[in-house]
Design a protein around this motif. Structure first.
Motif, PDB file in Angstrom:
ATOM      1  N   TYR A  18       3.065 135.430  69.267  1.00  0.00           N
ATOM      2  CA  TYR A  18       4.505 135.471  68.973  1.00  0.00           C
ATOM      3  C   TYR A  18       4.819 136.535  67.930  1.00  0.00           C
ATOM      4  O   TYR A  18       5.841 137.231  68.009  1.00  0.00           O
ATOM      5  CB  TYR A  18       4.996 134.091  68.524  1.00  0.00           C
ATOM      6  N   PRO A  31      12.548 131.025  69.792  1.00  0.00           N
ATOM      7  CA  PRO A  31      13.442 131.083  68.618  1.00  0.00           C
ATOM      8  C   PRO A  31      12.634 131.080  67.330  1.00  0.00           C
ATOM      9  O   PRO A  31      11.513 130.557  67.285  1.00  0.00           O
ATOM     10  CB  PRO A  31      14.271 129.805  68.737  1.00  0.00           C
ATOM     11  N   ASP A  36       8.518 128.849  63.401  1.00  0.00           N
ATOM     12  CA  ASP A  36       8.370 128.210  62.092  1.00  0.00           C
ATOM     13  C   ASP A  36       7.700 126.841  62.244  1.00  0.00           C
ATOM     14  O   ASP A  36       6.806 126.480  61.478  1.00  0.00           O
ATOM     15  CB  ASP A  36       9.771 128.051  61.481  1.00  0.00           C
TER      16      ASP A  36
HETATM   17  C1  LIG Z   1      12.245 130.670  59.887  1.00  0.00           C
HETATM   18  C2  LIG Z   1      11.833 131.999  60.464  1.00  0.00           C
HETATM   19  C3  LIG Z   1      10.639 132.121  61.145  1.00  0.00           C
HETATM   20  C4  LIG Z   1      10.258 133.358  61.690  1.00  0.00           C
HETATM   21  C5  LIG Z   1      11.075 134.451  61.538  1.00  0.00           C
HETATM   22  C6  LIG Z   1      10.691 135.800  62.093  1.00  0.00           C
HETATM   23  N1  LIG Z   1       9.665 135.674  63.125  1.00  0.00           N
HETATM   24  C7  LIG Z   1      10.019 135.221  64.362  1.00  0.00           C
HETATM   25  C8  LIG Z   1       9.081 135.142  65.359  1.00  0.00           C
HETATM   26  C9  LIG Z   1       9.487 134.667  66.721  1.00  0.00           C
HETATM   27  N2  LIG Z   1      10.746 134.244  66.875  1.00  0.00           N
HETATM   28  O1  LIG Z   1       8.669 134.716  67.645  1.00  0.00           O
HETATM   29  C10 LIG Z   1       7.742 135.510  65.137  1.00  0.00           C
HETATM   30  C11 LIG Z   1       7.385 135.951  63.860  1.00  0.00           C
HETATM   31  C12 LIG Z   1       8.365 136.028  62.838  1.00  0.00           C
HETATM   32  O2  LIG Z   1       8.077 136.413  61.689  1.00  0.00           O
HETATM   33  C13 LIG Z   1      12.303 134.321  60.835  1.00  0.00           C
HETATM   34  C14 LIG Z   1      13.210 135.529  60.662  1.00  0.00           C
HETATM   35  C15 LIG Z   1      12.670 133.099  60.296  1.00  0.00           C
END
Ligand SMILES: Cc1ccc(Cn2cc(C(N)=O)ccc2=O)c(C)c1
Length: 324
Positions: A18, A31, A36
């Motif tokens: 991911y 998402p 997370d």
């Molecule tokens: C809470 C949260 C978790 C992750 C991210 C950013 N992100 C997303 C993904 C995803 N969607 O595959 C993968 C790694 C990552 O660093 C944000 C901005 C906020």
């Protein structure tokens, strides 16, 4: 029923996949909240079985305690600087010198053209596919060991996405901060009565020179690769552009504006287009970097003093800074 090790390994592979789609392909398939949730699931499982935590787990991005100082790192292959061009005339002269040296009469040299990111040059070493060291450029021969800080940069993979990683691979590139990230950082600093930074480049440099990785981790730093230093146990592609595509395939982020241009006029067209795009990129660039694409020709041209004969940085005119 899966063993604990199998559950851990599956979560780790999922998170790496991911992260690759989000940070390298810029095409997330789940998402942020789902990512997370998976990350928290892995953290919980690792807390239950701490003896099964591996350094390359996606959870292992923040070092424990601050360093007292940075160790020095000697670059086995020097990190060189680039000559500059400030006009079409100077670029034509650069190409002419190359054609004469190579004995090329025509104008069909292929160049790999990249935006010149306004950040800090770093070197990242992977041993058997595992991130083992990060260093600043320093004076080109010796830099500072900033491994713990490099590990906190989310788009730098802790493990390469390949089943047969090179024994040693040194990735070189720029660490920078987006303009939005820079503004948010300065707002937060102002609210806390802390010092603010003059521009994204200074903010990136200051964040990498932090002795406490917990502080670096809070900074919105981004890495884009632009080259390879040490490469052992792997046969690299024979053009610069193909090498960058290979880095992207194994999980290393590269800039999405990079293009191949054939002949002087196409290169100058790229330079002008990047000048037009500059204000809309969302990060600072101070020109373009134009490299002979064929590695064999780069080797034939070599270096003079500390700069390669096969590459030039064609800079933009200094932007009048808006003083408000
Ligand atoms: C809470 C949260 C978790 C992750 C991210 C950013 N992100 C997303 C993904 C995803 N969607 O595959 C993968 C790694 C990552 O660093 C944000 C901005 C906020």
């Amino acid at each position: 029923q899966q063993s604990i090790e199998q559950q851990l390994e599956q979560l780790r592979q999922q998170l790496r996949h991911y992260e690759y789609q989000y940070h390298v392909l810029d095409k997330p398939t789940i998402p942020d909240a789902e990512y997370d949730r998976l990350m928290n699931q892995l953290k919980t499982l690792e807390q239950q079985y701490p003896e099964l935590i591996s350094a390359d787990s996606p959870t292992q991005r923040v070092g424990a305690k601050p360093l007292a100082s940075f160790a020095q790192v000697r670059h086995e292959i020097p990190m060189l600087s680039l000559d500059n061009a400030f006009s079409d005339q100077e670029f034509y002269a650069f190409v002419k010198r190359i054609q004469e040296r190579l004995g090329y009469g025509n104008d069909d040299l292929t160049f790999c053209c990249e935006p010149k990111l306004d950040g800090l040059a770093v070197s990242i070493l992977y041993e058997n596919g595992i991130l083992s060291q990060g260093a600043t450029r320093g004076d080109g021969s010796t830099g500072e060991d900033i491994t713990l800080n490099i590990r906190t940069i989310r788009n730098i993979p802790l493990q390469l996405l390949t089943d047969n990683p090179p024994a040693r691979l040194e990735v070189r590139g720029e660490v920078f901060m987006s303009q939005a990230g820079f503004e948010q950082l300065n707002e937060r600093a102002l609210a806390r009565g802390e010092k603010t930074f003059a521009n994204p480049r200074n903010a990136a440099a200051g964040s990498l020179r932090q002795l406490d990785p917990k502080i670096t981790r809070q900074r919105p730093l981004v890495f884009n690769a632009y080259g390879i230093g040490i490469a052992e146990g792997v046969v690299l592609p024979d053009t610069h552009f193909a090498r960058l595509q290979w880095l992207k395939q194994i999980g290393i982020p590269i800039n999405q504006e990079i293009e191949l241009c054939r002949g002087t006029e196409q290169v100058l067209e790229f330079y002008r287009q990047m000048g037009q795009k500059r204000d809309g990129l969302g990060y600072d660039i101070d020109g373009t970097v134009l490299k002979i694409n064929e590695i064999a020709l780069q080797q034939q041209l070599g270096f003079v003093s500390k700069a390669p004969r096969w590459a030039i940085a064609y800079k933009f005119p200094a932007q009048e800074q808006l003083t408000i």
